[in-house]
Design a protein around this motif. Structure first.
Motif, PDB file in Angstrom:
ATOM      1  N   LYS A 142      13.249 -38.608 -37.874  1.00  0.00           N
ATOM      2  CA  LYS A 142      13.478 -39.964 -37.080  1.00  0.00           C
ATOM      3  C   LYS A 142      14.705 -40.387 -37.696  1.00  0.00           C
ATOM      4  O   LYS A 142      14.948 -40.444 -38.741  1.00  0.00           O
ATOM      5  N   GLY A 143      15.367 -40.791 -36.844  1.00  0.00           N
ATOM      6  CA  GLY A 143      16.765 -41.343 -37.110  1.00  0.00           C
ATOM      7  C   GLY A 143      17.986 -40.519 -36.572  1.00  0.00           C
ATOM      8  O   GLY A 143      17.677 -39.549 -35.885  1.00  0.00           O
ATOM      9  N   ASP A 144      18.998 -40.656 -37.443  1.00  0.00           N
ATOM     10  CA  ASP A 144      20.135 -39.835 -36.802  1.00  0.00           C
ATOM     11  C   ASP A 144      20.902 -38.898 -38.049  1.00  0.00           C
ATOM     12  O   ASP A 144      21.786 -38.352 -37.864  1.00  0.00           O
ATOM     13  N   LYS A 145      20.107 -39.279 -39.091  1.00  0.00           N
ATOM     14  CA  LYS A 145      20.703 -38.202 -40.481  1.00  0.00           C
ATOM     15  C   LYS A 145      19.437 -37.915 -41.512  1.00  0.00           C
ATOM     16  O   LYS A 145      18.754 -38.801 -41.475  1.00  0.00           O
ATOM     17  N   VAL A 146      20.056 -37.061 -42.212  1.00  0.00           N
ATOM     18  CA  VAL A 146      18.998 -36.813 -43.324  1.00  0.00           C
ATOM     19  C   VAL A 146      19.968 -36.075 -44.440  1.00  0.00           C
ATOM     20  O   VAL A 146      20.812 -35.447 -44.263  1.00  0.00           O
ATOM     21  N   ILE A 187      24.358 -32.625 -49.222  1.00  0.00           N
ATOM     22  CA  ILE A 187      25.143 -32.757 -48.093  1.00  0.00           C
ATOM     23  C   ILE A 187      24.380 -33.753 -47.120  1.00  0.00           C
ATOM     24  O   ILE A 187      23.082 -33.569 -46.930  1.00  0.00           O
ATOM     25  N   ILE A 188      25.154 -34.480 -46.366  1.00  0.00           N
ATOM     26  CA  ILE A 188      24.559 -35.207 -45.360  1.00  0.00           C
ATOM     27  C   ILE A 188      24.485 -34.419 -43.930  1.00  0.00           C
ATOM     28  O   ILE A 188      25.543 -33.833 -43.623  1.00  0.00           O
ATOM     29  N   TYR A 189      23.449 -34.309 -43.165  1.00  0.00           N
ATOM     30  CA  TYR A 189      23.272 -33.927 -42.056  1.00  0.00           C
ATOM     31  C   TYR A 189      23.018 -34.881 -40.965  1.00  0.00           C
ATOM     32  O   TYR A 189      21.994 -35.420 -40.845  1.00  0.00           O
ATOM     33  N   THR A 190      24.110 -35.234 -40.164  1.00  0.00           N
ATOM     34  CA  THR A 190      24.197 -35.899 -39.115  1.00  0.00           C
ATOM     35  C   THR A 190      23.958 -35.424 -37.731  1.00  0.00           C
ATOM     36  O   THR A 190      24.482 -34.256 -37.589  1.00  0.00           O
ATOM     37  N   TYR A 191      23.113 -35.985 -36.848  1.00  0.00           N
ATOM     38  CA  TYR A 191      22.854 -35.358 -35.634  1.00  0.00           C
ATOM     39  C   TYR A 191      22.718 -36.530 -34.594  1.00  0.00           C
ATOM     40  O   TYR A 191      22.585 -37.710 -34.716  1.00  0.00           O
ATOM     41  N   ILE A 208      19.900 -25.359 -38.958  1.00  0.00           N
ATOM     42  CA  ILE A 208      19.145 -26.057 -39.691  1.00  0.00           C
ATOM     43  C   ILE A 208      18.551 -27.420 -38.521  1.00  0.00           C
ATOM     44  O   ILE A 208      18.174 -28.608 -39.230  1.00  0.00           O
ATOM     45  N   SER A 209      18.442 -27.015 -37.397  1.00  0.00           N
ATOM     46  CA  SER A 209      18.132 -27.841 -36.323  1.00  0.00           C
ATOM     47  C   SER A 209      16.726 -28.350 -36.699  1.00  0.00           C
ATOM     48  O   SER A 209      16.256 -29.574 -36.342  1.00  0.00           O
ATOM     49  N   ASN A 219      17.038 -44.164 -47.591  1.00  0.00           N
ATOM     50  CA  ASN A 219      18.000 -44.333 -46.707  1.00  0.00           C
ATOM     51  C   ASN A 219      19.237 -43.576 -47.213  1.00  0.00           C
ATOM     52  O   ASN A 219      19.879 -44.210 -47.884  1.00  0.00           O
ATOM     53  N   PRO A 220      19.495 -42.602 -46.408  1.00  0.00           N
ATOM     54  CA  PRO A 220      18.855 -41.791 -45.473  1.00  0.00           C
ATOM     55  C   PRO A 220      17.589 -41.148 -46.095  1.00  0.00           C
ATOM     56  O   PRO A 220      17.630 -40.922 -47.434  1.00  0.00           O
ATOM     57  N   PRO A 221      16.678 -40.586 -45.301  1.00  0.00           N
ATOM     58  CA  PRO A 221      15.676 -39.640 -45.657  1.00  0.00           C
ATOM     59  C   PRO A 221      16.181 -38.481 -46.307  1.00  0.00           C
ATOM     60  O   PRO A 221      17.360 -37.959 -46.135  1.00  0.00           O
ATOM     61  N   GLN A 222      15.436 -37.775 -47.387  1.00  0.00           N
ATOM     62  CA  GLN A 222      16.002 -36.829 -48.007  1.00  0.00           C
ATOM     63  C   GLN A 222      14.855 -35.431 -47.796  1.00  0.00           C
ATOM     64  O   GLN A 222      13.703 -35.748 -47.886  1.00  0.00           O
ATOM     65  N   ARG A 223      15.380 -34.245 -47.903  1.00  0.00           N
ATOM     66  CA  ARG A 223      14.785 -33.020 -47.832  1.00  0.00           C
ATOM     67  C   ARG A 223      15.186 -32.276 -49.142  1.00  0.00           C
ATOM     68  O   ARG A 223      16.339 -32.127 -49.419  1.00  0.00           O
ATOM     69  N   ASN A 224      14.292 -31.226 -49.866  1.00  0.00           N
ATOM     70  CA  ASN A 224      14.822 -30.549 -50.726  1.00  0.00           C
ATOM     71  C   ASN A 224      14.905 -28.920 -50.364  1.00  0.00           C
ATOM     72  O   ASN A 224      13.789 -28.575 -49.768  1.00  0.00           O
ATOM     73  N   LEU A 225      15.765 -28.411 -50.583  1.00  0.00           N
ATOM     74  CA  LEU A 225      16.052 -26.886 -50.383  1.00  0.00           C
ATOM     75  C   LEU A 225      16.422 -26.119 -51.429  1.00  0.00           C
ATOM     76  O   LEU A 225      17.018 -26.664 -52.299  1.00  0.00           O
ATOM     77  N   ILE A 226      16.157 -24.939 -51.319  1.00  0.00           N
ATOM     78  CA  ILE A 226      16.650 -24.045 -52.218  1.00  0.00           C
ATOM     79  C   ILE A 226      17.368 -22.736 -51.505  1.00  0.00           C
ATOM     80  O   ILE A 226      16.747 -22.290 -50.587  1.00  0.00           O
ATOM     81  N   LEU A 227      18.508 -22.179 -52.171  1.00  0.00           N
ATOM     82  CA  LEU A 227      19.054 -20.933 -51.286  1.00  0.00           C
ATOM     83  C   LEU A 227      18.671 -19.873 -52.506  1.00  0.00           C
ATOM     84  O   LEU A 227      18.821 -19.841 -53.614  1.00  0.00           O
ATOM     85  N   SER A 228      17.840 -18.890 -51.961  1.00  0.00           N
ATOM     86  CA  SER A 228      17.312 -17.946 -52.652  1.00  0.00           C
ATOM     87  C   SER A 228      18.209 -16.757 -52.336  1.00  0.00           C
ATOM     88  O   SER A 228      18.380 -16.312 -51.109  1.00  0.00           O
TER      89      SER A 228
END
Length: 141
Positions: A122-126, A137-141, A116-117, A88-97
């Motif tokens: 599900k929900g309003d942020k990740v 960083i938090i992405y709120t939509y 990043i759309s 809470n909130p859900p998380q995603r892993n990213l790499i800047l290559s």
């Protein structure tokens, strides 16, 4: 004469209103995020320093630095692993290559913008974990 002058003024006012471009402050997008586990696992994540992250609507703005000549030949990708961590909130892993074949000793700072759309869940942020950075960083939509 007054009617002609009034019409001219109104015509010029309408032309002025219609010719103005609306600037909503959104950045110019360089690329979309790539969601691909194989690309994520094989991505080269070194050779750069991430200075800052900012989310503006559906865009992630990354300011980074690396050595090179002028940075014009750099190939920059933001790659998501495709996995979602349920918290809470859900998380995603990213790499800047960064693919950087420039062999100069200059230290260059650039800013790139990614759509990043596709990372919405599900929900309003990740929460976005940028793995080759000490920042997230938090992405709120």
């Amino acid at each position: 004469m007054k009617k002609s002058l009034f019409r001219l003024v109104m015509l010029l006012a309408c032309f002025q209103l219609l010719s103005c471009a609306e600037d909503d402050g959104l950045p110019i997008v360089d690329s979309k995020v790539l969601v691909d586990i194989e690309a994520y696992n094989s991505a080269f994540a070194g050779g750069l320093v991430i200075n800052s992250l900012e989310v503006k609507r559906d865009f992630l703005i990354i300011n980074f630095s690396a050595s090179g000549c002028d940075g014009e030949s750099w190939e920059v990708k933001l790659i998501d692993s495709g996995a979602l961590m349920y918290s809470n909130p859900p998380q995603r892993n990213l790499i800047l290559s960064l693919k950087n074949e420039e062999e100069c000793e200059a230290y260059i700072t650039k800013e790139v913008v990614f759509d990043i759309s596709e990372l919405k869940v599900k929900g309003d942020k990740v929460w976005l974990n940028i793995m080759n950075s000490d920042q997230g960083i938090i992405y709120t939509y």
